[in-house]
Design a protein around this motif. Structure first.
Motif, short mmCIF file in Angstrom:
data_model
loop_
_atom_site.label_atom_id
_atom_site.label_comp_id
_atom_site.label_asym_id
_atom_site.label_seq_id
_atom_site.Cartn_x
_atom_site.Cartn_y
_atom_site.Cartn_z
N ILE A 144 0.84 -1.20 0.00
CA ILE A 144 0.00 0.00 0.00
C ILE A 144 0.88 1.25 0.00
O ILE A 144 0.66 2.21 -0.73
N ARG A 145 1.95 1.20 0.84
CA ARG A 145 2.88 2.33 0.93
C ARG A 145 3.47 2.63 -0.45
O ARG A 145 3.49 3.75 -0.91
N ASN A 146 3.90 1.56 -1.11
CA ASN A 146 4.50 1.73 -2.44
C ASN A 146 3.50 2.32 -3.42
O ASN A 146 3.82 3.19 -4.23
N PHE A 147 2.25 1.82 -3.32
CA PHE A 147 1.21 2.30 -4.22
C PHE A 147 1.04 3.81 -4.07
O PHE A 147 1.03 4.56 -5.05
N PHE A 148 0.95 4.25 -2.80
CA PHE A 148 0.78 5.68 -2.57
C PHE A 148 1.98 6.47 -3.08
O PHE A 148 1.83 7.52 -3.69
N ASP A 149 3.22 5.93 -2.84
CA ASP A 149 4.40 6.65 -3.29
C ASP A 149 4.44 6.73 -4.81
O ASP A 149 4.89 7.71 -5.39
N ASN A 150 3.97 5.66 -5.47
CA ASN A 150 3.99 5.63 -6.93
C ASN A 150 3.07 6.67 -7.54
O ASN A 150 3.41 7.31 -8.53
N ILE A 151 1.86 6.80 -6.95
CA ILE A 151 0.91 7.71 -7.60
C ILE A 151 1.05 9.12 -7.10
O ILE A 151 0.41 10.03 -7.61
N ARG A 152 1.91 9.35 -6.08
CA ARG A 152 2.01 10.70 -5.52
C ARG A 152 2.34 11.80 -6.55
O ARG A 152 1.68 12.84 -6.55
N PRO A 153 3.32 11.56 -7.47
CA PRO A 153 3.70 12.67 -8.37
C PRO A 153 2.52 13.25 -9.14
O PRO A 153 2.47 14.45 -9.39
N GLY A 154 1.56 12.40 -9.49
CA GLY A 154 0.41 12.89 -10.24
C GLY A 154 -0.40 13.92 -9.48
O GLY A 154 -1.07 14.76 -10.06
N PHE A 155 -0.34 13.87 -8.14
CA PHE A 155 -1.16 14.78 -7.33
C PHE A 155 -0.40 16.01 -6.89
O PHE A 155 -0.98 16.92 -6.32
N GLU A 156 0.95 16.00 -7.12
CA GLU A 156 1.70 17.17 -6.69
C GLU A 156 1.52 18.31 -7.67
O GLU A 156 0.95 18.15 -8.74
N LYS A 157 2.00 19.49 -7.28
CA LYS A 157 1.80 20.68 -8.12
C LYS A 157 2.32 20.42 -9.52
O LYS A 157 3.43 19.94 -9.70
N GLY A 158 1.50 20.72 -10.52
CA GLY A 158 1.91 20.49 -11.90
C GLY A 158 1.47 19.13 -12.41
O GLY A 158 1.44 18.90 -13.61
N GLY A 159 1.13 18.22 -11.50
CA GLY A 159 0.69 16.89 -11.92
C GLY A 159 -0.69 16.96 -12.55
O GLY A 159 -1.42 17.94 -12.38
N ARG A 160 -1.03 15.90 -13.27
CA ARG A 160 -2.29 15.91 -13.98
C ARG A 160 -3.48 15.90 -13.03
O ARG A 160 -4.55 16.41 -13.31
N LEU A 161 -3.32 15.25 -11.88
CA LEU A 161 -4.44 15.09 -10.97
C LEU A 161 -4.34 16.04 -9.78
O LEU A 161 -4.91 15.79 -8.73
N HIS A 162 -3.61 17.16 -9.97
CA HIS A 162 -3.40 18.06 -8.84
C HIS A 162 -4.73 18.53 -8.23
O HIS A 162 -4.82 18.75 -7.03
N PHE A 163 -5.76 18.64 -9.09
CA PHE A 163 -7.02 19.15 -8.57
C PHE A 163 -7.64 18.19 -7.55
O PHE A 163 -8.57 18.55 -6.84
N LEU A 164 -7.10 16.97 -7.47
CA LEU A 164 -7.63 16.03 -6.47
C LEU A 164 -6.66 15.84 -5.30
O LEU A 164 -6.77 14.86 -4.57
#
Lengths: 215, 390
Positions: free
Chosen positions: B4-24
């Motif tokens: 689970i930890r790895n999963f969260f770390d993997n998808i984190r960049p998408g949610f950071e500033k500039g990422g595609r999913l930042h709005f979430l």
């Protein structure tokens, strides 16, 4: 002095400003009590709006015409006499021509005299301006008040009774009693909900136009 | 855990500033910190450091609610099969209850969390944890037969008008769950009062035993069918009575209360003072006498209706209760007293707990203000005396 036309841009602004950015109810928060009391149904709300408009406009014009002859120290008592005269006239007209609505509005017609918008506009505008602009200002403020009243009454009658102007809008087959799933909302008929609706209107207005927000 | 930890770390960049999913991004954060200890901790200033954060507090409350909720689910089924006079096994009873309660839970969570997530996103805040508990509390204070769209509307009202307009979790004046109940209570009174709605399916009347009445003990007491027999009192304590989903079993609620007090999450002061207020008012009515309801033993007020549930889970809400220690005693005592007064004296409201708590919610800041002022006055006087001695 240059003669100004009756509907110059300046005068029109007096008419349109109170509808939006200086609305007496949502921006100045005047006349709220009656906005809560008469908005359960559309019809009394509209009649109330017209009555207030007439009273504000005419009393504004009269007070403006008298403004240089009244000693400043007794101006409030003179205003009261003028306003109460107009309110009694409106009350009598309503009783003669719209008895049912007049009964629904009951004491609130008489209470127009205490409506802060009336005294507020006389003090703030009519005592410093000529009769015609004062009259226009009164019409504008009355309509601005009416606009909010009608908006609140629209929602309250629709959701609270399922009707608009007394005509059924939500088909009676929708109701749980007739096998449907819908039910009228009882809370919206109670005064607190009118206050909340008014709050929501103010909320929407302030989030859309920043100039109504104090910094 | 690692996966689970790895999963969260993997998808984190998408949610950071500039990422595609930042709005979430606040949604991402909400789920991550629900499962793991948050990375950000207080670094400076004079804050008290503690291992527990708001999410863990809320988790404890949910655990404390579990006995009452599970019993409530069972009781919904039990009452149903009682009303149609069928004997079935434990699991069929429980399953019927689940069928009724799960949709209610789902609706309250979907509507409430939907609004919370949306408003957090709009404001650019993190998602507040407050609704984790409210989402369970709302179905628990509703009758099992309440239409789901009413529940959804009430939840939306409570979250938007009761909480978000004041600034979200921690800023609300009134308890959101009780506000939702009050909304249904005043909007659709026929769906939350009377005798037919406290048992699932009773209002439709299919297969119900002739002459079966779904009246709750409160309704019976108000109608004057008193006193309760010893067996009925026992039933009220264990909770084999019709009522809102989670409120019936005083025993299950006491289990939750024990957990709340042990972990220090719920205020024992408030719980005790609510009980004391109710009990003493009951005694006072005993002294006055007059009607059958006034002379029921005072302790019965504590096990009827929503009294115990309100005292343990509603009055102790840390946001809307008094904050000062002596303020909590006053606040709780008045809730208990007022609830019993409304029950006994006001024929329009069989249950007074909801109104009493909402009413005292409004007064909690005033109580706190007075307590603080009295304390300031006392210390000033002491200081003055000390100066005079010197």
């Amino acid at each position: 002095m240059e003669k100004e036309s009756l509907f110059s841009a300046k005068n029109l602004k007096l008419l349109t400003d109170p509808l939006g950015r200086s609305n007496p109810v949502t921006v100045l928060v005047l006349g709220v009590c009656s906005a809560l009391a008469v908005t359960v149904k559309l019809e009394p709300a509209v009649v109330m709006a017209i009555s207030v408009t007439v009273v504000v406009a005419v009393s504004n014009a009269i007070m403006s015409a008298l403004r240089s002859t009244i000693p400043n120290r007794i101006r409030i008592i003179v205003q009261l006499v003028v306003v109460s005269l107009l309110v009694i006239l409106v009350d009598q007209v309503l009783r003669a021509f719209a008895y049912d609505v007049s009964k629904q509005l009951s004491v609130f017609v008489g209470l127009i005299i205490t409506n802060c918008i009336v005294m507020g506009r006389i003090e703030a505008f009519a005592l410093g301006n000529k009769p015609w602009p004062s009259f226009i200002d009164g019409i504008g403020n009355g309509l601005g008040y009416g606009l909010v009243l009608v908006a609140v009454a629209f929602v309250r009658e629709l959701l609270g009774s399922g009707t608009l102007w007394g005509y059924r809008v939500i088909p009676s087959s929708f109701y749980i009693a007739n096998g449907g799933v819908y039910e009228n909302n009882g809370l919206i008929i109670l005064p607190p909900m009118a206050l909340i609706l008014l709050g929501i209107i103010i909320w929407i207005q302030r989030s859309r136009s920043k100039n109504t927000v104090k910094s | 855990m690692k996966a689970i930890r790895n999963f969260f770390d993997n998808i984190r960049p998408g949610f950071e500033k500039g990422g595609r999913l930042h709005f979430l991004h606040s949604t991402f954060e909400a789920f991550e910190s629900l499962l793991f200890v948050p990375k950000t901790v207080t670094s400076g200033g004079c804050h008290v450091r503690d291992a527990i954060d708001l999410k863990r507090t809320m988790t404890v409350v949910i655990m404390a609610l579990a006995p009452a909720l599970l019993f409530g689910i069972w009781n919904v089924g039990f009452q149903r099969y009682l009303s149609i006079n069928q004997e079935v096994g434990f699991w069929s009873i429980f399953l019927y209850g689940l069928e009724k309660v799960l949709p209610m839970l789902a609706v309250s969570y979907i509507v409430g969390l939907g609004i919370e997530f949306a408003s957090a996103q709009i404001r650019g805040h993190e998602v507040n944890e407050g609704f984790l508990v409210s989402g369970i509390l709302i179905p628990m204070v509703m009758p099992p037969d309440v239409p789901l769209w009413m529940l959804a509307l009430a939840t939306a009202f409570a979250v938007i008008i009761g909480k978000e307009v004041f600034g979200g979790t921690g800023m609300n004046i009134f308890n959101p769950a009780l506000l939702a109940r009050a909304f249904v209570f005043f909007s659709y009174p026929s769906h939350i009062s009377g005798d037919a709605i406290w048992i699932g399916g009773l209002s439709k009347g299919v297969g119900v035993v002739d002459g079966f009445s779904g009246a709750t003990p409160l309704a019976r007491a108000l109608a004057g069918h008193l006193p309760f027999s010893a067996m009925e009192v026992e039933k009220m304590f264990w909770g084999f009575i019709p009522g809102s989903v989670g409120e019936t079993s005083t025993a299950a609620i006491l289990l939750g209360a024990a957990l709340l007090i042990l972990t220090g999450v719920g205020s024992a002061r408030i719980m005790l003072s609510v009980a004391a207020g109710g009990y003493l008012t009951g005694l006072l009515f005993n002294l006055i006498g007059g009607s059958a309801y006034m002379s029921i033993p005072a302790y019965q007020h504590l096990i009827m209706g929503g009294f115990a549930f309100g005292a343990v889970f509603m009055a102790t809400d840390p946001v809307t209760a008094s904050q000062t220690k002596s303020g909590k005693w006053i606040y709780g005592f008045l809730i208990g007293a007022m609830a019993v007064v409304i029950r006994v004296l006001n024929p329009a409201y069989p249950e007074g707990m909801m109104l009493a708590i909402l009413f005292m919610n409004a007064f909690a800041p005033l109580i706190d203000h007075c307590v603080v002022q009295v304390n300031i006055g006392r210390r000033l006087k002491r200081a003055k005396q000390a100066v005079q001695k010197v």
